[in-house]
Design a protein around this motif. Structure first.
Motif, PDB file in Angstrom:
ATOM      1  N   TYR A   1       4.688   2.748  -9.118  1.00  0.00           N
ATOM      2  CA  TYR A   1       4.735   3.510  -7.869  1.00  0.00           C
ATOM      3  C   TYR A   1       3.864   2.866  -6.797  1.00  0.00           C
ATOM      4  CZ  TYR A   1       7.246   7.222 -10.258  1.00  0.00           C
ATOM      5  OH  TYR A   1       8.202   7.938 -10.949  1.00  0.00           O
TER       6      TYR A   1
ATOM      7  N   GLU B   1       5.759   0.010  -5.129  1.00  0.00           N
ATOM      8  CA  GLU B   1       6.813   0.466  -4.224  1.00  0.00           C
ATOM      9  C   GLU B   1       6.251   1.085  -2.951  1.00  0.00           C
ATOM     10  OE1 GLU B   1       9.331   3.062  -6.441  1.00  0.00           O
ATOM     11  OE2 GLU B   1      10.172   1.471  -7.684  1.00  0.00           O
ATOM     12  N   ILE B   2       5.105   1.769  -3.059  1.00  0.00           N
ATOM     13  CA  ILE B   2       4.526   2.442  -1.893  1.00  0.00           C
ATOM     14  C   ILE B   2       3.783   1.463  -0.992  1.00  0.00           C
ATOM     15  CG2 ILE B   2       2.840   4.159  -1.121  1.00  0.00           C
ATOM     16  CD1 ILE B   2       3.399   5.656  -3.767  1.00  0.00           C
TER      17      ILE B   2
ATOM     18  N   ARG C   1       5.774   8.558  -3.120  1.00  0.00           N
ATOM     19  CA  ARG C   1       6.997   7.723  -3.130  1.00  0.00           C
ATOM     20  C   ARG C   1       8.190   8.520  -2.629  1.00  0.00           C
ATOM     21  NH1 ARG C   1      10.112   4.800  -1.797  1.00  0.00           N
ATOM     22  NH2 ARG C   1      11.416   3.343  -2.979  1.00  0.00           N
TER      23      ARG C   1
END
Length: 274
Positions: free
Chosen positions: A68, A71-72, A188
């Motif tokens: 996560y 992706e963030i 997210r």
């Protein structure tokens, strides 16, 4: 190395080092200093979010955190999200936010218990003419002193399981980065919906996120009726599902703040994901 990636690596390294320094002989060393609702403070919260019971617990949390976090922060096309400090602060905010949410849930349990006591007192109030006569004679509600005490005792015995569960819920030590992981899951989701600088979640992401949240929602004692001592001793009774949910909510709120309140534009990066 990218600053966001450096921050993510730093957090994972801290978690791993803390776990490694806990040898087999001191497996539960400092466990009593971790967070619990009864006497928790900021230092105990900070210790809890980097403290893990075993290697499996650590591995699962760190893999999820890396997924996560990448992706963030790492894959974001905004320079502001590529911040070492923002990564670390987001970790702390989501972890502490999860514990604050659990405390608020505990206060809600206390409120529901007080309501149950008050209802029992009303139902047991003496309406006999003799009680009214005694109250008039003394100039006060003397009969309620006895009926209230009787109602309190009856309610406590009748719902002893709930009362003990409330005590247990406030007394257990909460450890691990699960609240942070779910917080970043919430971040997210929000960045996927509202941030121009983040990619959208795909169908598989939504599927597994929905399954995880539905499971935690089903297992969490969100009301007094859900709070039973037996639930803490089930096969996965060592998993605090309410921390997961509170972490998710705190992460959503933190992401909304970052997107809508904090300055968003700080240049655009072209980020490769190959």
């Amino acid at each position: 190395m990218d600053r966001a990636k450096s921050g993510l690596t730093f957090l994972i390294l801290i978690n791993v080092l803390v776990h490694l320094f806990r040898t087999t002989d001191f497996r539960h060393h400092h466990l009593h200093k971790t967070y619990r609702i009864t006497d928790g403070d900021l230092s105990s919260m900070l210790l809890s979010i980097i403290y893990h019971m075993d290697s499996t617990h650590l591995l699962v949390n760190m893999l999820s955190l890396n997924r996560y976090g990448t992706e963030i922060f790492v894959y974001s096309s905004s320079r502001r999200w590529h911040s070492f400090l923002l990564v670390v602060i987001s970790y702390v905010v989501c972890g502490i936010g999860a514990f604050i949410g659990v405390e608020l849930l505990s206060y809600y349990h206390e409120y529901q218990w007080d309501q149950k006591i008050q209802n029992a007192r009303l139902q047991n109030r003496c309406s006999h003419w003799l009680c009214q006569s005694i109250n008039d004679a003394v100039g006060g509600d003397l009969s309620s002193i006895f009926t209230n005490r009787l109602a309190d005792i009856k309610t406590s015995f009748k719902f002893a399981n709930v009362k003990f569960s409330m005590f247990y819920y406030r007394s257990i030590h909460r450890i691990g980065a699960s609240g942070v992981v779910y917080g970043w899951m919430g971040m997210r989701l929000i960045t996927s919906w509202f941030s121009y600088y983040h990619t959208n979640l795909n169908a598989i992401d939504y599927f597994f996120m929905t399954i995880a949240l539905a499971h935690d929602l089903n297992k969490s004692p969100l009301s007094l009726e859900d709070l039973r001592l037996s639930t803490f001793f089930e096969e996965e009774g060592n998993v605090d599902h309410s921390v997961h949910l509170m972490g998710f909510v705190s992460g959503m709120m933190w992401a909304i703040y970052q997107i809508l309140v904090s300055p968003q534009w700080d240049g655009v990066l072209v980020v490769g994901k190959g």
